[in-house]
Design a protein around this motif. Structure first.
Motif, PDB file in Angstrom:
ATOM      1  N   ALA A 175       0.828  -1.207   0.000  1.00  0.00           N
ATOM      2  CA  ALA A 175       0.000   0.000   0.000  1.00  0.00           C
ATOM      3  C   ALA A 175       0.863   1.257   0.000  1.00  0.00           C
ATOM      4  O   ALA A 175       0.562   2.236  -0.689  1.00  0.00           O
ATOM      5  CB  ALA A 175      -0.930  -0.008   1.211  1.00  0.00           C
ATOM      6  N   THR A 176       1.951   1.228   0.762  1.00  0.00           N
ATOM      7  CA  THR A 176       2.860   2.372   0.787  1.00  0.00           C
ATOM      8  C   THR A 176       3.494   2.589  -0.579  1.00  0.00           C
ATOM      9  O   THR A 176       3.596   3.728  -1.064  1.00  0.00           O
ATOM     10  CB  THR A 176       3.948   2.168   1.853  1.00  0.00           C
ATOM     11  N   TRP A 177       3.929   1.497  -1.203  1.00  0.00           N
ATOM     12  CA  TRP A 177       4.533   1.606  -2.544  1.00  0.00           C
ATOM     13  C   TRP A 177       3.513   2.101  -3.570  1.00  0.00           C
ATOM     14  O   TRP A 177       3.850   2.888  -4.459  1.00  0.00           O
ATOM     15  CB  TRP A 177       5.115   0.264  -2.965  1.00  0.00           C
ATOM     16  N   LEU A 178       2.265   1.652  -3.443  1.00  0.00           N
ATOM     17  CA  LEU A 178       1.227   2.125  -4.359  1.00  0.00           C
ATOM     18  C   LEU A 178       1.024   3.638  -4.218  1.00  0.00           C
ATOM     19  O   LEU A 178       0.926   4.358  -5.221  1.00  0.00           O
ATOM     20  CB  LEU A 178      -0.094   1.397  -4.079  1.00  0.00           C
ATOM     21  N   ALA A 179       0.974   4.114  -2.971  1.00  0.00           N
ATOM     22  CA  ALA A 179       0.810   5.549  -2.743  1.00  0.00           C
ATOM     23  C   ALA A 179       2.014   6.328  -3.271  1.00  0.00           C
ATOM     24  O   ALA A 179       1.858   7.401  -3.870  1.00  0.00           O
ATOM     25  CB  ALA A 179       0.617   5.826  -1.251  1.00  0.00           C
ATOM     26  N   LEU A 180       3.212   5.778  -3.073  1.00  0.00           N
ATOM     27  CA  LEU A 180       4.424   6.451  -3.543  1.00  0.00           C
ATOM     28  C   LEU A 180       4.470   6.497  -5.070  1.00  0.00           C
ATOM     29  O   LEU A 180       4.802   7.533  -5.665  1.00  0.00           O
ATOM     30  CB  LEU A 180       5.655   5.732  -2.995  1.00  0.00           C
ATOM     31  N   ILE A 181       4.108   5.393  -5.711  1.00  0.00           N
ATOM     32  CA  ILE A 181       4.092   5.353  -7.176  1.00  0.00           C
ATOM     33  C   ILE A 181       3.051   6.323  -7.723  1.00  0.00           C
ATOM     34  O   ILE A 181       3.287   7.024  -8.720  1.00  0.00           O
ATOM     35  CB  ILE A 181       3.823   3.913  -7.666  1.00  0.00           C
ATOM     36  N   ALA A 182       1.874   6.369  -7.079  1.00  0.00           N
ATOM     37  CA  ALA A 182       0.824   7.291  -7.520  1.00  0.00           C
ATOM     38  C   ALA A 182       1.283   8.745  -7.410  1.00  0.00           C
ATOM     39  O   ALA A 182       1.069   9.546  -8.323  1.00  0.00           O
ATOM     40  CB  ALA A 182      -0.442   7.074  -6.691  1.00  0.00           C
ATOM     41  N   LEU A 183       1.940   9.080  -6.300  1.00  0.00           N
ATOM     42  CA  LEU A 183       2.408  10.452  -6.106  1.00  0.00           C
ATOM     43  C   LEU A 183       3.484  10.816  -7.125  1.00  0.00           C
ATOM     44  O   LEU A 183       3.403  11.880  -7.780  1.00  0.00           O
ATOM     45  CB  LEU A 183       2.950  10.610  -4.680  1.00  0.00           C
ATOM     46  N   ILE A 184       4.484   9.962  -7.267  1.00  0.00           N
ATOM     47  CA  ILE A 184       5.566  10.241  -8.222  1.00  0.00           C
ATOM     48  C   ILE A 184       5.023  10.283  -9.645  1.00  0.00           C
ATOM     49  O   ILE A 184       5.414  11.128 -10.462  1.00  0.00           O
ATOM     50  CB  ILE A 184       6.684   9.188  -8.086  1.00  0.00           C
ATOM     51  N   GLY A 185       4.096   9.373  -9.960  1.00  0.00           N
ATOM     52  CA  GLY A 185       3.512   9.352 -11.297  1.00  0.00           C
ATOM     53  C   GLY A 185       2.758  10.625 -11.619  1.00  0.00           C
ATOM     54  O   GLY A 185       2.906  11.190 -12.718  1.00  0.00           O
ATOM     55  N   LEU A 186       1.950  11.117 -10.678  1.00  0.00           N
ATOM     56  CA  LEU A 186       1.210  12.363 -10.899  1.00  0.00           C
ATOM     57  C   LEU A 186       2.155  13.539 -11.117  1.00  0.00           C
ATOM     58  O   LEU A 186       1.961  14.352 -12.032  1.00  0.00           O
ATOM     59  CB  LEU A 186       0.285  12.639  -9.711  1.00  0.00           C
ATOM     60  N   LEU A 187       3.192  13.625 -10.283  1.00  0.00           N
ATOM     61  CA  LEU A 187       4.141  14.730 -10.410  1.00  0.00           C
ATOM     62  C   LEU A 187       4.913  14.639 -11.725  1.00  0.00           C
ATOM     63  O   LEU A 187       5.062  15.643 -12.441  1.00  0.00           O
ATOM     64  CB  LEU A 187       5.115  14.710  -9.231  1.00  0.00           C
ATOM     65  N   ALA A 188       5.402  13.445 -12.061  1.00  0.00           N
ATOM     66  CA  ALA A 188       6.206  13.281 -13.264  1.00  0.00           C
ATOM     67  C   ALA A 188       5.388  13.559 -14.523  1.00  0.00           C
ATOM     68  O   ALA A 188       5.852  14.257 -15.447  1.00  0.00           O
ATOM     69  CB  ALA A 188       6.781  11.859 -13.315  1.00  0.00           C
ATOM     70  N   LEU A 189       4.150  13.049 -14.571  1.00  0.00           N
ATOM     71  CA  LEU A 189       3.302  13.267 -15.748  1.00  0.00           C
ATOM     72  C   LEU A 189       2.915  14.728 -15.888  1.00  0.00           C
ATOM     73  O   LEU A 189       2.836  15.257 -17.010  1.00  0.00           O
ATOM     74  CB  LEU A 189       2.065  12.395 -15.663  1.00  0.00           C
ATOM     75  N   THR A 190       2.672  15.401 -14.767  1.00  0.00           N
ATOM     76  CA  THR A 190       2.327  16.828 -14.828  1.00  0.00           C
ATOM     77  C   THR A 190       3.500  17.653 -15.351  1.00  0.00           C
ATOM     78  O   THR A 190       3.330  18.515 -16.226  1.00  0.00           O
ATOM     79  CB  THR A 190       1.897  17.325 -13.427  1.00  0.00           C
ATOM     80  N   ILE A 191       4.686  17.390 -14.824  1.00  0.00           N
ATOM     81  CA  ILE A 191       5.891  18.108 -15.283  1.00  0.00           C
ATOM     82  C   ILE A 191       6.161  17.797 -16.749  1.00  0.00           C
ATOM     83  O   ILE A 191       6.485  18.691 -17.555  1.00  0.00           O
ATOM     84  CB  ILE A 191       7.096  17.736 -14.403  1.00  0.00           C
ATOM     85  N   TRP A 192       6.013  16.530 -17.130  1.00  0.00           N
ATOM     86  CA  TRP A 192       6.212  16.108 -18.517  1.00  0.00           C
ATOM     87  C   TRP A 192       5.226  16.816 -19.437  1.00  0.00           C
ATOM     88  O   TRP A 192       5.584  17.264 -20.539  1.00  0.00           O
ATOM     89  CB  TRP A 192       6.060  14.589 -18.602  1.00  0.00           C
ATOM     90  N   GLY A 193       3.981  16.930 -18.975  1.00  0.00           N
ATOM     91  CA  GLY A 193       2.975  17.592 -19.784  1.00  0.00           C
ATOM     92  C   GLY A 193       3.284  19.050 -20.042  1.00  0.00           C
ATOM     93  O   GLY A 193       3.162  19.544 -21.183  1.00  0.00           O
ATOM     94  N   TYR A 194       3.723  19.764 -19.017  1.00  0.00           N
ATOM     95  CA  TYR A 194       4.050  21.184 -19.184  1.00  0.00           C
ATOM     96  C   TYR A 194       5.344  21.356 -19.995  1.00  0.00           C
ATOM     97  O   TYR A 194       5.477  22.331 -20.730  1.00  0.00           O
ATOM     98  CB  TYR A 194       4.185  21.864 -17.824  1.00  0.00           C
ATOM     99  N   ALA A 195       6.270  20.414 -19.835  1.00  0.00           N
ATOM    100  CA  ALA A 195       7.524  20.516 -20.586  1.00  0.00           C
ATOM    101  C   ALA A 195       7.302  20.341 -22.076  1.00  0.00           C
ATOM    102  O   ALA A 195       8.065  20.862 -22.909  1.00  0.00           O
ATOM    103  CB  ALA A 195       8.525  19.479 -20.085  1.00  0.00           C
ATOM    104  N   GLY A 196       6.250  19.603 -22.448  1.00  0.00           N
ATOM    105  CA  GLY A 196       5.987  19.346 -23.859  1.00  0.00           C
ATOM    106  C   GLY A 196       5.126  20.381 -24.547  1.00  0.00           C
ATOM    107  O   GLY A 196       4.815  20.236 -25.737  1.00  0.00           O
ATOM    108  N   LEU A 197       4.732  21.444 -23.822  1.00  0.00           N
ATOM    109  CA  LEU A 197       3.879  22.474 -24.425  1.00  0.00           C
ATOM    110  C   LEU A 197       4.687  23.359 -25.389  1.00  0.00           C
ATOM    111  O   LEU A 197       5.861  23.619 -25.159  1.00  0.00           O
ATOM    112  CB  LEU A 197       3.228  23.318 -23.334  1.00  0.00           C
TER     113      LEU A 197
END
Length: 372
Positions: free
Chosen positions: A350-372
């Motif tokens: 459960a801890t790893w799932l929460a950590l992956i979800a948090l890192i995934g949200l941050l990484a995808l958001t940064i990736w999205g803005y970087a590609g604009l």
């Protein structure tokens, strides 16, 4: 002497009047019972106590949005006159720009605060028995907050809000079979128009607040019923070594200080970075370069964008929606999977799932803005 006697008599009279008012209300509202529960409530004191404040911060920002929303409602006109009314609020009504900026910044900060609150609950295992329904009502409130943001984004009816909403509504349209029907019901027709503004307005100012306050009442009642959870690191301590403070007045006073700090930050942001109004929406014009949704939808937008490049057509969009749905279901079922108060394999998963979800949200958001 005479003045002193009069002062004492007046004070005694006010005390007696206050006691009579309290007794009158207590007889009808059972205030003593409520106060007795509040007096017994305590808050655990440990190195992670800071994260308990984020639920209250989210509540403060909702209150700010409710008050500023009522003020904006006085002058806002949904439909064909939406843009002109927002322009009047922004440039003609005294302090209208400030109230609008407070409302918009509070909306964004509330989404951020709710995200922080949700992940702090996940990492501190505050969803475990008997707090499962607290987790589920919190997730429901999180979903409503996102719908609040999406529905309110269109209301200014400027160029950016129009095209961003049109892009967002393409997601349900891609669902096989019922997608077009759902999009047409939401939009009020085959395209985003002033009818869509009217529907979003009704959703934003009536339907969502009504549902939100009902679920919020249940959520707060559950918190009062079960109290604040302690993280696993504190549960391992002997009972006699755990520390706590009374909610009233100790933690409530600290909560008010946090509210004051956050409200000052909000006012500074609204004053220094006032919310802008773009050009009027023109459905016949081409979409501006780099159009994208608000930051809290950027991770989903980036996933759909990448899948659309890898798997062109409806299949990529359906796969993206399926991934979002699966992730949401797994996130909601977390209390049923990690349902013990002890550390173990499931707790680590459960801890790893929460950590992956948090890192995934941050990484995808940064990736999205970087590609604009």
């Amino acid at each position: 002497m005479w003045r002193g006697s009069m002062a004492k008599s007046s004070s005694a009279g006010l005390s007696a009047l206050g006691a009579r008012v309290w007794n009158w209300c207590d007889e009808r509202l059972a205030l003593s019972s409520i106060w007795a529960i509040a007096e017994k409530k305590t808050v655990p004191l440990h190195r992670h106590t800071f994260w308990y404040f984020w639920g209250g911060i989210s509540l403060l920002l909702f209150i700010v949005q409710a008050i500023t929303g009522v003020l904006l409602l006085i002058y806002y006109r949904p439909g064909p006159e939406a843009y002109d009314s927002v322009r009047s609020i922004t440039y003609d009504i005294q302090f209208g720009w400030f109230v609008r900026s407070l409302h918009s910044w509070a909306a964004n900060l509330m989404v951020f605060a709710v995200f922080v609150h949700m992940f702090s609950v996940a990492f501190m295992k505050a969803y475990r028995r008997p707090r499962e329904f607290g987790w589920w009502t919190g997730l429901a409130l999180m979903g409503l907050v996102l719908v609040f943001g999406f529905s309110g984004y269109l209301l200014p009816w400027d160029e950016l809000s129009y095209f961003a909403t049109a892009v967002g509504l393409e997601i349900p349209r891609s669902l096989p079979g019922v997608g077009a029907l759902i999009a047409n019901i939401v939009q009020g027709g085959p395209e985003v128009s002033t009818v869509t503004v009217q529907r979003f307005f009704a959703l934003h100012v009536f339907v969502l607040p009504l549902v939100f306050m009902g679920i919020l009442g249940v959520h707060l009642a559950l918190i009062m019923r079960h109290g604040s959870a302690v993280p696993p690191s504190e549960e391992a301590r002997p009972e006699r070594e755990r520390r706590s403070i009374p909610f009233f007045p100790n933690f409530a006073t600290q909560d008010l200080v946090m509210w004051l700090i956050c409200f000052n930050v909000l006012c500074v942001m609204a004053f220094v970075f006032p919310w802008q109004l773009g050009k009027p929406a023109d459905p016949l014009a081409s979409a501006p370069e780099g159009i994208h949704p608000e930051w809290y939808f950027m991770s989903q937008f980036q996933v759909l964008k990448v899948l659309g490049e890898w798997i062109p057509g409806y299949l990529g969009e359906i796969l993206g929606i399926g991934l979002f749905t699966l992730g949401g279901v797994l996130w909601g079922l977390l209390p049923l999977y990690d349902n013990t108060s002890q550390s173990g394999v499931r707790a680590r998963h459960a801890t790893w799932l929460a950590l992956i979800a948090l890192i995934g949200l941050l990484a995808l958001t940064i990736w999205g803005y970087a590609g604009l």
